[in-house]
Design a protein around this motif. Structure first.
Motif, short mmCIF file in Angstrom:
data_model
loop_
_atom_site.label_atom_id
_atom_site.label_comp_id
_atom_site.label_asym_id
_atom_site.label_seq_id
_atom_site.Cartn_x
_atom_site.Cartn_y
_atom_site.Cartn_z
N VAL A 1 36.54 44.31 53.72
CA VAL A 1 35.53 45.24 53.21
C VAL A 1 34.41 44.46 52.54
CG1 VAL A 1 35.09 47.05 51.52
CG2 VAL A 1 37.19 47.10 52.87
N PHE B 1 35.10 48.45 57.36
CA PHE B 1 35.92 49.65 57.30
C PHE B 1 35.15 50.79 57.96
CE2 PHE B 1 33.78 52.07 53.87
CZ PHE B 1 32.97 51.07 53.32
N TYR C 1 35.22 57.63 54.05
CA TYR C 1 35.39 57.47 52.62
C TYR C 1 34.21 57.99 51.79
CZ TYR C 1 39.17 54.39 53.96
OH TYR C 1 40.33 53.88 54.50
N LYS D 1 33.43 51.86 46.72
CA LYS D 1 34.11 52.66 47.75
C LYS D 1 35.26 53.43 47.14
CE LYS D 1 36.84 51.74 52.01
NZ LYS D 1 38.22 51.51 51.54
N ASP E 1 38.48 54.52 47.59
CA ASP E 1 39.54 54.17 48.54
C ASP E 1 40.55 55.26 48.80
OD1 ASP E 1 40.13 50.57 48.26
OD2 ASP E 1 38.45 51.74 48.99
N TYR E 2 40.71 56.19 47.92
CA TYR E 2 41.74 57.20 48.06
C TYR E 2 41.09 58.58 48.05
CZ TYR E 2 44.01 52.89 46.74
OH TYR E 2 44.37 51.57 46.69
N TYR F 1 37.93 53.52 42.43
CA TYR F 1 36.96 52.77 43.25
C TYR F 1 37.59 51.42 43.60
CZ TYR F 1 34.68 56.26 40.42
OH TYR F 1 34.39 57.42 39.75
N GLY F 2 38.08 51.33 44.82
CA GLY F 2 38.90 50.18 45.20
C GLY F 2 38.14 48.95 45.63
N HIS F 3 36.90 49.10 46.04
CA HIS F 3 36.09 47.96 46.43
C HIS F 3 34.69 48.12 45.85
CE1 HIS F 3 39.32 47.75 49.45
NE2 HIS F 3 39.05 46.45 49.49
N TYR G 1 45.28 53.60 39.93
CA TYR G 1 44.57 54.82 40.27
C TYR G 1 45.54 56.00 40.19
CZ TYR G 1 46.68 54.60 44.96
OH TYR G 1 47.57 54.56 46.01
N PRO H 1 47.27 49.71 43.45
CA PRO H 1 46.78 49.31 44.79
C PRO H 1 47.57 48.10 45.28
CG PRO H 1 44.96 49.59 43.25
CD PRO H 1 46.22 49.62 42.44
#
Lengths: 120, 112
Positions: free
Chosen positions: A2, A27, A32, A98, A100-101, A107-109, B51, B57
């Motif tokens: 990513v 991705f 998303y 991003k 992510d879920y 915010y995973g990235h 999260y 994660p």
């Protein structure tokens, strides 16, 4: 892998406008939600705005509502933030992030940010 | 919308456990299971550590755990390591009338 690359920052006078962009890769972009988060120099994180995968759901922080507009172009894998009527307190490093879920899960990235300085 | 309240700093020796609190209201932390935690080293972008209150994660060590009770969420770091020294921020959905999110004030974790 990513990758999120922000651009469009710079020095701008109070009251003027600026448009930030975030180029996404690595991705399936239109799967998303995406968000903008900012951090003033030496300060904490502030969520600015978020947009769902299909632009059907959008949210703004009270501090920017009515002045900033978030949008996305899924065909171009890009996220945008149109910033109008800029104020000195909008000076910050703006991150693209991003979701992510679920839209609000986290915010995973993150990108590396683009610096916006509002000053005369 | 006010920021969530976190302690300014916490510290611990290597191997010890530290817990960071994140206090909000029934309109944010207490009302939804959308609490996340971020680690930020100086000059770096934040990194998602937890999260949905307590989910980790992929790639985040199980030394990091999250929980929530009422209007207060917590992040616990067990077996503290030197590389855990960083700023930590909580974040929560704060919907009610409009869709938005709010971050905490941030906590500096120092490894003694």
């Amino acid at each position: 892998e990513v990758q999120l690359v922000e651009s469009g920052g710079g020095l701008v006078q109070p009251g003027r406008s600026l448009r930030l962009s975030c180029a996404a890769s690595g991705f399936t972009f239109d799967d998303y939600a995406m968000h903008w988060v900012r951090q003033a120099p030496g300060k904490g994180l502030e969520w600015v705005s978020g947009i769902s995968w299909n632009s059907g759901s959008i949210g703004y922080a009270d501090s920017v509502k009515g002045r900033f507009t978030i949008s996305r172009d899924n065909a171009k894998n890009s996220l945008y933030l149109q910033m109008n009527s800029l104020r000195a307190e909008d000076t910050a490093l703006y991150y693209c992030a991003k979701g992510d879920y679920d839209f609000w899960s986290g915010y995973g990235h993150w990108g590396q940010g683009t610096l916006v300085t509002v000053s005369s | 919308q006010s920021a969530l309240t976190q302690p300014r700093s916490v510290s611990g020796s290597p191997g010890q456990s530290v817990t960071i609190s994140c206090t909000g209201t029934s309109s944010d932390v207490g009302g939804y299971n959308y609490v996340s935690w971020y680690q930020q080293h100086p000059g770096k972008a934040p990194k998602l550590m937890i999260y949905d209150v307590s989910k980790r994660p992929s790639g985040v060590p199980d030394r990091f755990s999250g929980s929530k009770s009422g209007n207060t969420a917590s992040l616990t770091i067990s077996g503290l390591q030197a590389e855990d020294e960083a700023d930590y921020y909580c974040c929560s959905y704060a919907g009610s009338y409009t869709s938005r999110s709010v971050f905490g004030t941030g906590t500096k974790v120092t490894v003694l």
